[in-house]
Design an enzyme around this catalytic site. Structure first.
Site, PDB file in Angstrom:
ATOM      1  N   GLU A 125       0.866  -1.186   0.000  1.00 43.46           N
ATOM      2  CA  GLU A 125       0.000   0.000   0.000  1.00 43.46           C
ATOM      3  C   GLU A 125       0.898   1.230   0.000  1.00 43.46           C
ATOM      4  O   GLU A 125       1.755   1.375   0.870  1.00 43.46           O
ATOM      5  CB  GLU A 125      -0.950   0.080   1.197  1.00 43.46           C
ATOM      6  N   ASP A 183      -3.072  11.770  -2.242  1.00 39.82           N
ATOM      7  CA  ASP A 183      -3.142  13.237  -2.275  1.00 39.82           C
ATOM      8  C   ASP A 183      -3.483  13.713  -3.696  1.00 39.82           C
ATOM      9  O   ASP A 183      -2.901  13.227  -4.654  1.00 39.82           O
ATOM     10  CB  ASP A 183      -1.793  13.832  -1.852  1.00 39.82           C
ATOM     11  N   TYR A 234      -9.592   7.338   5.636  1.00 39.77           N
ATOM     12  CA  TYR A 234     -10.209   8.394   4.822  1.00 39.77           C
ATOM     13  C   TYR A 234     -11.548   7.945   4.251  1.00 39.77           C
ATOM     14  O   TYR A 234     -12.477   8.738   4.142  1.00 39.77           O
ATOM     15  CB  TYR A 234      -9.261   8.816   3.690  1.00 39.77           C
TER      16      TYR A 234
HETATM   17  N1  SAH Z   1      -4.335   5.555   2.672  1.00 34.17           N
HETATM   18  C1  SAH Z   1      -4.763   6.284   3.861  1.00 34.17           C
HETATM   19  C2  SAH Z   1      -4.191   7.699   3.906  1.00 34.17           C
HETATM   20  C3  SAH Z   1      -4.575   8.595   2.778  1.00 34.17           C
HETATM   21  S1  SAH Z   1      -3.822  10.225   2.860  1.00 34.17           S
HETATM   22  C4  SAH Z   1      -6.286   6.280   3.918  1.00 34.17           C
HETATM   23  O1  SAH Z   1      -6.933   5.998   2.909  1.00 34.17           O
HETATM   24  O2  SAH Z   1      -6.848   6.593   4.979  1.00 34.17           O
HETATM   25  C5  SAH Z   1      -2.461  10.008   1.745  1.00 34.17           C
HETATM   26  C6  SAH Z   1      -1.206   9.517   2.435  1.00 34.17           C
HETATM   27  O3  SAH Z   1      -0.212   9.299   1.445  1.00 34.17           O
HETATM   28  C7  SAH Z   1      -0.603  10.534   3.423  1.00 34.17           C
HETATM   29  O4  SAH Z   1      -0.341   9.888   4.643  1.00 34.17           O
HETATM   30  C8  SAH Z   1       0.684  10.984   2.720  1.00 34.17           C
HETATM   31  O5  SAH Z   1       1.701  11.350   3.623  1.00 34.17           O
HETATM   32  C9  SAH Z   1       1.046   9.770   1.887  1.00 34.17           C
HETATM   33  N2  SAH Z   1       1.845  10.087   0.700  1.00 34.17           N
HETATM   34  C10 SAH Z   1       1.570  11.027  -0.230  1.00 34.17           C
HETATM   35  N3  SAH Z   1       2.501  11.045  -1.193  1.00 34.17           N
HETATM   36  C11 SAH Z   1       3.390  10.077  -0.877  1.00 34.17           C
HETATM   37  C12 SAH Z   1       4.591   9.608  -1.494  1.00 34.17           C
HETATM   38  N4  SAH Z   1       5.058  10.169  -2.609  1.00 34.17           N
HETATM   39  N5  SAH Z   1       5.260   8.595  -0.912  1.00 34.17           N
HETATM   40  C13 SAH Z   1       4.793   8.035   0.236  1.00 34.17           C
HETATM   41  N6  SAH Z   1       3.672   8.444   0.868  1.00 34.17           N
HETATM   42  C14 SAH Z   1       2.976   9.444   0.326  1.00 34.17           C
END
Ligand code: SAH
Length: 214
Positions: free
Chosen positions: A45, A119, A196
């Site tokens: 993930e 994001d 989320y």
């Molecule tokens: N998957 C979780 C969190 C979603 S928020 C859920 O669905 O609840 C998106 C997460 O991705 C954040 O914690 C952010 O820090 C991480 N993230 C964003 N870009 C990233 C990257 N390039 N490498 C690793 N993590 C990343």
């Protein structure tokens, strides 16, 4: 994920046995079977946040090895704390930017990839930072087995439409798609909600999901 700098999170992560440490990462490509001590499939993930989804998946599927990738220590710390409460031998974490995935996984080493509520990076000039962008699909193409699939969930309709538009140019195809996951009994089968997903579906937002392959 809201960024609050949690004091001591870097130090806590540096000491955690659940985290594959930065110093070990150069030795990881091709070595994941040794890291887990078995030959089970590896599911990843990327951007796992506080780890609710991957921890639940790892508990429900003990014959699959899970790796959670998260960029920020203060967020990863929550996933580490969850493991301290309920240890699972088939789950490991990497604190890293997913841009560098190819320095940690060898070609075809991964069986499945999950992106959950990535994001959105709404500005056009940041499109390449979106985890379902063609730039990232190229990286996944290397580490994912030829028959492997990638699953993506989000409530962000414009990010989802962008992601759909990236498939053909990057050489991927849709296996399944829904714009209302929670109203689709077929695609809901075995669904494990993320942090989320719970938050946004409680607000009434429909959840989009695709499953893609090459
Ligand atoms: N998957 C979780 C969190 C979603 S928020 C859920 O669905 O609840 C998106 C997460 O991705 C954040 O914690 C952010 O820090 C991480 N993230 C964003 N870009 C990233 C990257 N390039 N490498 C690793 N993590 C990343």
């Amino acid at each position: 994920m809201r960024l609050r700098n949690v004091a001591g999170s870097r130090e806590a992560i540096a000491l955690s046995p659940y985290v594959v440490q930065e110093a070990q990462q150069p030795r990881c490509p091709g070595a994941w079977k040794e890291i887990f001590g078995n030959h089970r499939p590896i599911h990843l993930e990327i951007g796992m946040g506080k780890g609710k989804f991957i921890h639940t998946m790892a508990r429900e599927h003990p014959h699959i090895n899970y790796v959670g990738v998260e960029k920020y220590s203060s967020v990863l710390l929550r996933a580490v704390q969850r493991m301290e409460k309920e240890e699972l031998e088939n789950l490991k974490f990497l604190r890293m930017d997913a841009e560098n995935l190819l320095s940690v996984f060898g070609p075809g080493e991964v069986d499945r990839i999950y992106l959950n509520f990535s994001d959105p990076w709404p500005k056009d000039r940041h499109a390449g930072r979106r985890l379902p962008s063609r730039e990232f699909l190229k990286r996944y193409d290397v580490i994912l087995k030829p028959e492997g699939v990638l699953e993506f969930k989000t409530d962000n309709r414009s990010l989802f439409e962008f992601a759909l538009g990236e498939l053909e140019p990057a050489g991927w195809k849709l296996e399944a798609v829904t714009f209302d996951l929670h109203g689709d009994p077929g695609m809901m089968e075995g669904n494990v909600t993320t942090e989320y997903e719970e938050k946004f579906s409680a607000m009434g937002n429909p959840i989009c999901k695709y499953v893609i392959s090459r």
